[in-house]
Motif scaffolding. Sequence first.
Motif, PDB file in Angstrom:
ATOM      1  N   ASP A  86       0.846  -1.191   0.000  1.00  0.00           N
ATOM      2  CA  ASP A  86       0.000   0.000   0.000  1.00  0.00           C
ATOM      3  C   ASP A  86       0.882   1.242   0.000  1.00  0.00           C
ATOM      4  OD1 ASP A  86       0.661   0.695   2.840  1.00  0.00           O
ATOM      5  OD2 ASP A  86      -0.394  -1.176   3.215  1.00  0.00           O
ATOM      6  N   TRP A  87       0.304   2.369  -0.402  1.00  0.00           N
ATOM      7  CA  TRP A  87       1.085   3.597  -0.469  1.00  0.00           C
ATOM      8  C   TRP A  87       1.471   4.119   0.906  1.00  0.00           C
ATOM      9  CZ3 TRP A  87      -1.128   7.708   1.910  1.00  0.00           C
ATOM     10  CH2 TRP A  87      -2.516   7.828   1.924  1.00  0.00           C
ATOM     11  N   GLU A  88       0.684   3.806   1.933  1.00  0.00           N
ATOM     12  CA  GLU A  88       1.045   4.240   3.286  1.00  0.00           C
ATOM     13  C   GLU A  88       2.391   3.650   3.691  1.00  0.00           C
ATOM     14  OE1 GLU A  88      -1.957   3.067   2.355  1.00  0.00           O
ATOM     15  OE2 GLU A  88      -3.570   3.996   3.535  1.00  0.00           O
ATOM     16  N   THR A  89       2.615   2.384   3.391  1.00  0.00           N
ATOM     17  CA  THR A  89       3.885   1.733   3.698  1.00  0.00           C
ATOM     18  C   THR A  89       5.008   2.336   2.868  1.00  0.00           C
ATOM     19  OG1 THR A  89       2.728  -0.306   4.256  1.00  0.00           O
ATOM     20  CG2 THR A  89       5.071  -0.497   3.777  1.00  0.00           C
ATOM     21  N   ALA A  90       4.737   2.589   1.585  1.00  0.00           N
ATOM     22  CA  ALA A  90       5.752   3.181   0.713  1.00  0.00           C
ATOM     23  C   ALA A  90       6.107   4.605   1.154  1.00  0.00           C
ATOM     24  CB  ALA A  90       5.259   3.186  -0.733  1.00  0.00           C
ATOM     25  N   MET A  91       5.177   5.325   1.771  1.00  0.00           N
ATOM     26  CA  MET A  91       5.435   6.698   2.214  1.00  0.00           C
ATOM     27  C   MET A  91       6.074   6.786   3.599  1.00  0.00           C
ATOM     28  SD  MET A  91       4.849   9.098   0.015  1.00  0.00           S
ATOM     29  CE  MET A  91       4.647  10.595   0.991  1.00  0.00           C
ATOM     30  N   LYS A  92       6.083   5.713   4.354  1.00  0.00           N
ATOM     31  CA  LYS A  92       6.640   5.767   5.717  1.00  0.00           C
ATOM     32  C   LYS A  92       8.072   6.306   5.735  1.00  0.00           C
ATOM     33  CE  LYS A  92       7.200   3.516  10.138  1.00  0.00           C
ATOM     34  NZ  LYS A  92       8.173   4.507  10.516  1.00  0.00           N
ATOM     35  N   PRO A  93       8.977   5.818   4.863  1.00  0.00           N
ATOM     36  CA  PRO A  93      10.332   6.390   4.887  1.00  0.00           C
ATOM     37  C   PRO A  93      10.362   7.875   4.545  1.00  0.00           C
ATOM     38  CG  PRO A  93      10.292   4.362   3.602  1.00  0.00           C
ATOM     39  CD  PRO A  93       8.867   4.710   3.920  1.00  0.00           C
ATOM     40  N   LYS A  94       9.384   8.340   3.766  1.00  0.00           N
ATOM     41  CA  LYS A  94       9.336   9.756   3.381  1.00  0.00           C
ATOM     42  C   LYS A  94       8.957  10.635   4.565  1.00  0.00           C
ATOM     43  CE  LYS A  94      10.087   8.518  -0.862  1.00  0.00           C
ATOM     44  NZ  LYS A  94      11.387   8.706  -1.492  1.00  0.00           N
ATOM     45  N   ILE A  95       7.942  10.228   5.320  1.00  0.00           N
ATOM     46  CA  ILE A  95       7.562  11.026   6.493  1.00  0.00           C
ATOM     47  C   ILE A  95       8.644  10.943   7.561  1.00  0.00           C
ATOM     48  CG2 ILE A  95       6.066   9.195   7.438  1.00  0.00           C
ATOM     49  CD1 ILE A  95       5.632  12.973   8.008  1.00  0.00           C
TER      50      ILE A  95
END
Length: 177
Positions: A86-95
């Motif tokens: 999911d995109w939430e997992t893919a965005m975790k390193p970004k946040i």
Amino acid sequence: MSKSTVQDWVSELPLMQQSVLLSAIRGPDGISKCQACRAMIRWFRRCVLVSAFDGKVFNSPCQLGGGSFTGPSCNMQDYDGRFALDWETAMKPKIDAFLKAKDELPHHYLTHFMHAAEVLGYQHPDMRIRNWWFSVYSRICRVLYVVPETEVMMRRRLSDNELDWRATGDETTMYSE
């Protein structure tokens, strides 16, 4: 029929909430295009703006398109080189990178971004996106050691009612001649 760069739901918000969202669109001056905040800002723009090149709304930070201003913030393989479900997992390193690099950002911009994330976290019509941005708002509050506003508090402060706005602020934030 008129066109607008903001998504339809944004134009239904009180003007003060719209202004908060627009204040964070540009990003901070003097920051490298590679700085960690850029991925967050591109995803933020996708949540507020209609993509000019594509003429559409993106509901994922990983979806291709949007050019450099509203382009993708991640891909589904960003998470430790593995495929994210999911995109939430893919965005975790970004946040995480954004929060670790917060001291590189002007405090003034960081507070604009925090309040814009708050508006998205309480107002975005897509519950998945709304929940994600509320978690971002909460995390920014934690790293700044401030208590998050409740939705009622935010709506009062940003309701387009000058008396409510004055009642929630400090005298030094009020316009004076």
